[in-house]
Design a protein around this motif. Structure first.
Motif, PDB file in Angstrom:
ATOM      1  N   ARG A  26       0.875  -1.179   0.000  1.00 34.98           N
ATOM      2  CA  ARG A  26       0.000   0.000   0.000  1.00 34.98           C
ATOM      3  C   ARG A  26       0.904   1.216   0.000  1.00 34.98           C
ATOM      4  NH1 ARG A  26      -3.039  -3.495  -0.872  1.00 34.98           N
ATOM      5  NH2 ARG A  26      -5.114  -3.900  -0.038  1.00 34.98           N
ATOM      6  N   THR A 148      -9.026  11.156  -5.841  1.00 36.67           N
ATOM      7  CA  THR A 148     -10.068  11.891  -5.122  1.00 36.67           C
ATOM      8  C   THR A 148     -10.396  13.240  -5.745  1.00 36.67           C
ATOM      9  OG1 THR A 148      -8.503  12.973  -3.596  1.00 36.67           O
ATOM     10  CG2 THR A 148      -9.311  10.790  -2.978  1.00 36.67           C
ATOM     11  N   GLU A 157     -15.426   7.197  -0.191  1.00 39.20           N
ATOM     12  CA  GLU A 157     -15.604   6.222   0.894  1.00 39.20           C
ATOM     13  C   GLU A 157     -15.811   4.816   0.338  1.00 39.20           C
ATOM     14  OE1 GLU A 157     -18.861   7.876   3.067  1.00 39.20           O
ATOM     15  OE2 GLU A 157     -17.582   9.257   4.220  1.00 39.20           O
ATOM     16  N   GLU A 160     -12.430   3.572  -0.679  1.00 40.53           N
ATOM     17  CA  GLU A 160     -11.675   3.161   0.518  1.00 40.53           C
ATOM     18  C   GLU A 160     -12.131   1.792   1.001  1.00 40.53           C
ATOM     19  OE1 GLU A 160     -10.525   7.479   2.520  1.00 40.53           O
ATOM     20  OE2 GLU A 160     -12.403   6.498   3.059  1.00 40.53           O
ATOM     21  N   ASP A 161     -13.437   1.545   0.980  1.00 39.24           N
ATOM     22  CA  ASP A 161     -13.960   0.222   1.371  1.00 39.24           C
ATOM     23  C   ASP A 161     -13.433  -0.862   0.436  1.00 39.24           C
ATOM     24  OD1 ASP A 161     -15.347   1.349   3.463  1.00 39.24           O
ATOM     25  OD2 ASP A 161     -17.264   1.448   2.390  1.00 39.24           O
ATOM     26  N   ASP A 164      -9.838  -1.619   1.210  1.00 40.14           N
ATOM     27  CA  ASP A 164      -9.680  -2.367   2.465  1.00 40.14           C
ATOM     28  C   ASP A 164      -9.677  -3.865   2.216  1.00 40.14           C
ATOM     29  OD1 ASP A 164      -9.450  -0.203   4.130  1.00 40.14           O
ATOM     30  OD2 ASP A 164     -11.576  -0.140   4.683  1.00 40.14           O
ATOM     31  N   PHE A 179      -6.972  10.584   2.717  1.00 35.39           N
ATOM     32  CA  PHE A 179      -7.075   9.391   1.870  1.00 35.39           C
ATOM     33  C   PHE A 179      -5.777   8.589   1.928  1.00 35.39           C
ATOM     34  CE2 PHE A 179      -6.789   7.142  -2.215  1.00 35.39           C
ATOM     35  CZ  PHE A 179      -8.012   6.478  -2.221  1.00 35.39           C
ATOM     36  N   GLY A 182      -5.475   6.772   5.173  1.00 39.71           N
ATOM     37  CA  GLY A 182      -6.428   5.679   5.314  1.00 39.71           C
ATOM     38  C   GLY A 182      -6.156   4.488   4.414  1.00 39.71           C
ATOM     39  N   THR A 183      -5.301   4.672   3.393  1.00 39.58           N
ATOM     40  CA  THR A 183      -5.143   3.597   2.397  1.00 39.58           C
ATOM     41  C   THR A 183      -3.703   3.140   2.179  1.00 39.58           C
ATOM     42  OG1 THR A 183      -5.039   5.247   0.602  1.00 39.58           O
ATOM     43  CG2 THR A 183      -7.209   4.305   1.120  1.00 39.58           C
TER      44      THR A 183
END
Length: 242
Positions: A26, A148, A157, A160-161, A164, A179, A182-183
């Motif tokens: 990532r 984004t 969102e 992002e899901d 995941d 972002f 979170g990723t």
């Protein structure tokens, strides 16, 4: 990438860089505008060829590239037809298998829109559809260039899901700090001269590292300045003793 570098008009804009990207990576790519971030992504995705070094891709690697524009989309095609050209069934990382209809619905295109031609969509809808088409290609190497910028919060969102549960390699260029945090778990920082350095950790940790470096440099400058002002005083004191 093995010493991969790129020149434009004879000028070296991206210095030789080596890294082996693997499953589960990532990686966030950061740097000032014009520093070579998009060039790095192009080298990885194969849309740009290196002028030095080499780029070697595994035989089972499937790379999908989400660029900064929707240029090249078949504007006369209908939405559902376009996604079906990519895949008849898309498997998500959690094992869920989605038909083109359900994949479109997952990314906020209800069935009343599926027969629309791409030429009738707004700019934001085109970018969202472009993202769906990239995900439908079953990539295990996903390259995202400023994803984004043209997406609404709800779509971000959803992306992002998706990430995941994604078990492949993700490489992201973005100015969206939230972002990235979170990723991504690793950061490639490119300076204005095209030099790329690898930092373990998210963008927030990278910024913390830079702040610590800046603070240490400021303290060192302060200490040198203090030592410089103290030195003449000690010399004068010596002359007085004589």
């Amino acid at each position: 990438l093995k010493g991969a570098a790129k020149r434009y008009d004879g000028r070296l804009v991206f210095e030789p860089f080596s890294y082996e990207f693997g499953k589960g990576d990532r990686i966030g790519v950061v740097g000032p505008n014009g520093s070579g971030k998009t060039t790095l992504l192009g080298l990885i995705a194969g849309t740009i060829q290196p002028d030095e070094g080499s780029v070697e891709r595994g035989v089972n690697t499937v790379c999908s590239y989400y660029g900064q524009t929707a240029a090249g989309l078949p504007m006369d095609a209908r939405m559902l037809e376009f996604i079906r050209m990519k895949s008849e069934l898309t498997s998500l990382g959690d094992g869920t298998a989605l038909t083109p209809e359900r994949l479109l619905e997952r990314f906020l295109f209800d069935r009343t829109m599926h027969d629309q031609r791409l030429s009738t969509l707004s700019g934001g809808e085109l970018r969202r559809l472009q993202l769906v088409s990239v995900l439908a290609e079953h990539p295990n190497l996903l390259v995202l260039d400023e994803p984004t910028n043209d997406l609404d919060i709800e779509t971000i969102e959803l992306l992002e899901d998706y990430l995941d549960d994604f078990d492949g390699c993700v490489i992201v260029v973005s100015h969206d700090r939230a972002f990235l945090d979170g990723t991504t778990t690793t950061t490639i920082a490119i300076d204005g001269g095209g030099s790329a350095l690898l930092y373990p950790g998210s963008y927030q940790l990278y910024r913390s590292y830079l702040d610590a470096q800046a603070e240490a440099a400021a303290l060192a400058d302060k200490a040198r300045a203090a030592a410089g002002t103290a030195q003449p005083a000690s010399k004068n004191a010596g002359r007085t003793r004589k």
